[in-house]
Design an enzyme around this catalytic site. Structure first.
Site, PDB file in Angstrom:
ATOM      1  CG  ASP A 101       5.380   3.785   1.244  1.00 29.01           C
ATOM      2  OD1 ASP A 101       6.224   3.984   2.129  1.00 29.01           O
ATOM      3  OD2 ASP A 101       4.528   4.618   0.914  1.00 29.01           O
TER       4      ASP A 101
ATOM      5  CG  ASP B 205       1.343   6.343   4.216  1.00 28.57           C
ATOM      6  OD1 ASP B 205       2.269   6.084   4.989  1.00 28.57           O
ATOM      7  OD2 ASP B 205       1.363   6.086   3.007  1.00 28.57           O
TER       8      ASP B 205
ATOM      9  CG  ASP C 259       1.619   7.489  -1.055  1.00 30.87           C
ATOM     10  OD1 ASP C 259       2.725   7.229  -0.559  1.00 30.87           O
ATOM     11  OD2 ASP C 259       1.087   8.600  -0.946  1.00 30.87           O
TER      12      ASP C 259
END
Length: 1143
Positions: free
Chosen positions: A798, A473, A794
């Site tokens: 996901d 990310d 997070d």
């Protein structure tokens, strides 16, 4: 469900007494009443609440709590509630006692054989043949034996038994301490799991175990509910109840339709407040848990239930049962440390698609089984040759007759041969392997905690060392996640820094302050700094914190606005999710009309704007042409500076006709743009260096973010993920999908294989895109070896990508419970550099195991050949059973401790990943193993056959039964151990390095063990006497032994000089399962097979592996998705913390 509740009360006598005493402790509800209430759903539940309490606030009054202020934080009151309604905790199952662990360690096959042999030997040594006709039995028992020596015949048997006891106690103690360590880790993690409640009108984070009935809890997106409750007020709340009902559709909850919230379920969207009505064993999940006997009372029943499940898998009954099993697993927030064997089997079945057995464990088990089989054959041959030789010599050559009175003497010989055979087997079977893996992993896991990696699944640690790709990310991982507004576009002006409040029209400023303060989660706020001179603390969603910070920078305050319009006065909230990529809030205006505030990704929200405020705060038309202009002149320049752009807009509705609030597209349309702001999230200073290390180590880093492509590209360049002039791809989610899907919209692996090797940045991506990319890279067969992919995530959405990846990293700070649950490792500091540390530890584990293997196999080869040839040529092994056990202890337990605890060094990151197919024992290692074996065998055979001449001592060969220990054989034993000790130093390097002492003092454990073993060896030789078959040696003899030992180091240098490339004849060993063996159908069987092999090998250690895996699986809060995820994962909704998709 009613019977369930009643039946489970049997386990807890307390609640029954409470039944007879209504309204205990002055509360207006009994425990049973609340339990019955929580079993109702929807309309039924609403009716019940209305009949019994009037409404939810009536229920709050009965529970003596306030819907807005919560409970008074009064210790006595909280304690009273715990006594009456129970604690939010499920008693864990009793850990195994030390004696149980000892018993399990005793189940080891080789140990059982040794025990039997020792007991037979003991029995025979006490049996004296009746007459003195030893002449008739031949000279077998004669020799240098006097009365005292004959008496000492029992010593060997006793010594073997003693050694067995030592081995068992060491194994059991290892298991016990590990179990204890992981329980400690478990409880530490559990204490860290917090939930937000309101007490005394203040928002507090309390540990989940401290929740009590009557608490008012704040529920938000991504939470896993730790207790049952009734919703007081909710915004757009959707819950995933599949863990209890098996239905994967999200259930919409609202105070007027379905207010029942149940423990173990996930919040997929929205937010709200609930009053807690049941905790611990009385909550819905707790009741099911109790039925499964989590408290440990129902062990046998549970086992039977598990077996039935294994049988008729397809019957509908079993499906229902399976669901119970699933639910049991959800119960982790209620602190269960155990869900029973059944669940473990279930979990295994459910887990097969996720990950096959860890690569390393697969290779090791295979290798250990092969070595074990070879050892068995060797030991059998040894025994057969010895017996044949004896029989032929005694009865054929000497022509004796088997006399009845001689039987015990002969049997004693056979027992001696049997013991020699078993000794060969003991030395051949590398039972230290599982121990080494275990110690190495446990040590790494412990140390990784310090490097901010909380490992939930042990094998993830080792898999990480093989990682070839990391999909990371952006927000919070590569960047600091401390967002600030640095540019803005207000009233037709582009401000490159924060404008002075006086520069803005009061109307614009007022609208902006209201739009930001009201249209963000009320739990998000900016608090004064903790220390003087520090930055203000950002609490809650970071993007919203940036906007609230912008309000403060404009010298205004958001708190008064929120006090004027409290959260329960908000008319309608459309919470943020990854499909909307925006959040909107509706409030009622004093004139009866409505105003909608909206904020979201600028490209998306600007498309819905038809007006914009000009410099005087008046509406001006905003056509598509104006929008394109704005994108070019304002948004793209901001994005190219690496800023993330957020649009803030509003819309007024007249009081005459209330719109249909459920028709979101109509409502959030025709907006008026107030401002566009550029938010900076600076790159973490340490990230570029960490990414450089990854690239040097052969790991490709890809950025997957929800942010716009220009922002993403700018940040990727700052991080060093992309370099100018390189051949790389930066794609948006839409373009990515267009390239990988065929005309029918199906994903094609071939198309994906053209995209992923060059892809470095995937922007504006949805969680599904992330999952598609990860799956595509893992399933790809284009490279020489399969890619091993690590992923960070997070958000709740996901989950599928984290599950699919070889190693899933969840963010410890920003991550939701769902993401943590799907992950293998939790980054406690949310920092990318911690991932690089994980790679280092993973590679170190692999290398530690290889070092141990190199050392262990050298000892194995030498000891087996010595015992075998010695026995065949001299009818007696030069190394006695007790000595072999000591050598076994050195090379198994001690060496695994010494070599498995080597700390990692930066040099580990200078090589490419090993990959899945690389054998455990490389050519270089094979060269070292055979090279050192040649040296050791040459020395030992020289000593065996001409040693007595060299040292001028009596020969120890062909000594009769029970003869005293000879100096000759003691020298052989001592030299053997010295060579092992110095070879242990050689084994520290496996890539052919010359300096074997490099960094030796950075590992105190290694130094202690080598010196400690040396010390014990001196004691054994000088004072071991008969039990160890040792006779004290002179200083000169000791020096010779040492000299030969040091020769190992010199010989090591000679071996290092031989180029491995020349030795084509050397085979590698310990390959992982080949590609062809690993079809999906076989994976399930493969699991079983390996487990079968494992059982053969390591009855002692497997117990702790299981316990460990179980504890690890539970290790972080809710053990949830493990079982259910395969049903839910594909359908998990794309819900995500506000704007966390714009990562």
């Amino acid at each position: 469900m009613g019977d369930m509740a009643n039946s489970s009360i049997e386990f807890h006598p307390k609640p029954q007494q409470q039944r007879e005493m209504p309204h205990v402790g002055g509360f207006g509800c009994t425990l049973a009443e609340l339990r019955n209430l929580m079993e109702l759903r929807g309309v039924e539940a609403l009716q019940k609440i209305q009949e019994a309490y009037g409404d939810v606030s009536g229920l709050c009054r009965r529970l003596k709590t306030s819907p807005t202020e919560g409970l008074a934080d009064n210790t006595n009151d909280l304690e009273k509630r715990r006594q009456i309604y129970g604690q939010n905790f499920i008693p864990p199952k009793q850990p195994k006692t030390f004696l149980q662990l000892v018993w399990e360690a005793l189940q080891d096959v080789t140990l059982i054989i040794l025990e039997v042999a020792a007991i037979v030997s003991l029995g025979l040594s006490f049996y004296a043949p009746p007459g003195e006709e030893s002449e008739a039995c031949g000279n077998v028992s004669g020799g240098a034996e006097d009365e005292g020596e004959a008496e000492a015949g029992w010593i060997e048997g006793a010594a073997i038994l003693l050694s067995v006891i030592c081995v068992v106690l060491v194994t059991a103690f290892n298991d016990w301490s590990k179990e204890k360590q992981f329980r400690g880790l478990q409880s530490r993690i559990e204490q860290e799991q917090k939930f937000t409640v309101i007490r005394n009108g203040q928002l507090l984070q309390v540990p989940v175990a401290a929740l009590v009935v009557g608490d008012i809890a704040q529920v938000k997106y991504g939470d896993l509910l730790p207790a049952d409750g009734v919703l007081i007020q909710g915004n757009d709340l959707k819950i995933d109840e599949s863990s209890l009902t098996g239905e994967s559709d999200h259930v919409r909850k609202s105070a007027d339709k379905d207010p029942m919230l149940l423990s173990g379920t996930h919040v997929m969207e929205g937010s709200g407040r609930m009053v807690v009505t049941a905790v611990g064993v009385n909550s819905q999940t707790g009741i099911i848990f109790t039925l499964l006997g989590a408290g440990g009372e129902e062990e046998e029943k549970k086992d039977k239930k598990g077996k039935q499940q294994d049988g008729a898998m397809d019957s509908s009954q079993t499906r229902a049962k399976k669901q119970d099993g699933a639910v049991a697993m959800e119960m982790q927030p209620l602190k269960s440390a155990e869900g029973g064997e059944m669940e473990e089997r279930e979990k295994k079945k459910a887990n097969v698609p996720k990950k096959e057995k860890s690569v390393l464990q697969g290779k090791l088990t295979k290798l250990a089984v092969q070595i074990g089989k070879a050892g068995l054959v060797m030991s059998a041959i040894t025994v057969i040759i010895l017996v044949l030789y004896f029989v032929i010599e005694t009865f054929v050559v000497d022509g004796r007759v088997w006399l009845a009175e001689c039987t015990p003497v002969y049997v004693q010989y056979f027992v001696k041969f049997f013991i020699i055979g078993v000794t060969v087997l003991v030395v051949a079977v590398p039972e230290g392997l599982p121990l080494a893996v275990t110690i190495s992993l446990a040590y790494s896991v412990k140390k990784m905690m310090k490097d901010n990696n909380l490992v939930r699944h042990l094998d993830a640690c080792e898999t990480m060392g093989n990682a070839t790709a990391i999909c990371s990310d952006k927000t919070g991982t590569l960047t600091t996640n401390r967002m600030t507004v640095v540019q803005s576009y207000l009233g037709d002006t582009h401000y490159k820094e924060i404008p002075a409040p006086s520069a803005l029209t009061p109307k614009i400023l007022d609208l902006l302050v209201h739009a930001i303060s009201i249209n963000s989660a009320y739990t998000t706020k900016i608090l004064p700094p903790e220390k003087e001179g520090a930055l203000p603390r950002q609490v809650g969603n970071k993007t919203e914190c940036a906007l609230l910070g912008f309000v403060l920078d404009l010298k205004r305050d958001f708190q008064p606005v929120r006090e004027q319009i409290p959260e329960d006065k908000l008319y309608k909230v459309y919470t943020f999710n990854s499909v909307r990529k925006s959040m909107s809030t509706v409030i009622r205006m004093p004139d009866g009309g409505f105003r909608l505030f909206s904020k979201g990704a600028s490209e998306i929200l600007l498309k819905k704007c038809t007006n914009i405020l000009n410099s005087n705060g008046e509406l001006r038309g905003f056509r598509p042409r104006d929008r394109d202009d704005m994108v070019k002149k304002i948004i793209e320049p901001m994005a190219c500076d690496g800023l993330r752009t957020i649009c803030i807009a509003y819309r007024d509705f007249s009081a005459i006709q209330e719109p249909d609030w459920d028709n979101e597209n109509e409502v959030v349309g025709e907006l008026t743009c107030i401002a566009v702001v550029g938010i900076e999230d600076p790159v973490r200073p340490e990230v570029p260096e960490a990414i450089r290390k990854c690239q040097r180590a052969g790991i490709t880093v890809r950025m997957v973010t929800g942010d716009n492509i220009n922002t993403a590209r700018a940040i990727a360049a700052k991080c060093g993920i992309i370099h100018p002039g390189e051949d790389f791809l930066c794609l948006e989610g839409k373009e990515f999908n267009r390239r990988i899907r065929n005309e029918k919209g199906e994903i094609e692996q071939e198309r994906l294989d053209k995209v992923w090797p060059k892809l470095r940045v995937l922007a504006r991506s949805s969680p599904t895109d992330k999952h598609t990319l990860v799956k595509g890279i893992i399933d790809s067969t284009t490279g020489e070896q399969r890619q091993v992919v690590a992923v960070t995530g997070d958000g709740t959405n996901d989950g599928p990508a984290l599950k699919k990846a070889d190693v899933g990293f969840a963010m410890g700070i920003a991550g939701t419970d769902v993401a943590k649950e799907a992950s293998d490792i939790i980054l406690t500091d949310d920092n990318f550099t911690s991932i690089v540390k994980a790679v280092m530890w993973g590679r170190n584990v692999y290398d530690s195991i290889s070092k141990f293997l190199q050392f262990q196999l050298t000892v194995n080869v030498v000891a087996v050949i010595v015992a075998f040839t010695g026995a065949c040529i001299t009818q007696d092994s030069p190394l006695k059973a007790v000595q072999m056990l000591w050598v076994n202890l050195i090379m198994d337990t001690f060496a695994s401790l010494a070599l498995a605890t080597e700390p990692p060094t930066e040099s580990l990151l200078l090589r490419k990943p090993y990959g899945r197919d690389k054998p455990l024992i490389s050519r270089t290692m094979m060269k070292n193993i055979l090279g050192h074996a040649v040296y050791q065998l040459t020395i030992i055979f020289t000593l065996l056959f001409v040693g007595e001449l060299f040292f001028d001592i009596d020969s120890g060969r062909n000594a009769p039964l029970h003869s005293p220990p000879s100096e000759h054989y003691t020298i052989i034993f001592n030299t053997f151990v010295m060579m092992q000790l110095f070879n242990e130093i050689n084994a520290r390097k496996i890539h052919g390095e010359r300096n074997v002492f490099d960094g030796i003092f950075s590992n105190p454990i290694f130094c202690t063990i080598v010196l400690g073993t040396f010390g014990i060896q001196i004691v054994i030789v000088q004072f071991g006497g008969k039990p160890f078959s040792c006779s004290p040696l002179s200083t000169e003899q000791w020096l010779w032994c040492l000299f030969v030992g040091v020769g190992e180091l010199v010989w090591g240098q000679v071996i290092a000089t031989i180029p491995t490339s020349q030795l084509k004849c050397l085979k590698e060993a310990g390959h992982g399962p080949g590609k062809d063996e690993m079809t999906d159908e076989e994976l399930a069987e493969g699991e079983e097979e390996i487990d079968h092999a494992e059982r053969e090998l390591r009855r002692g250690q497997i117990l702790w592996f299981r316990g460990l895996n179980r504890i690890q699986t539970q290790a972080t809060g809710p053990r949830f998705l493990d079982l259910v995820n395969h049903k839910i994962a594909p359908r998990i909704s794309e819900a995500c913390t506000p704007f966390s998709v714009a990562k």
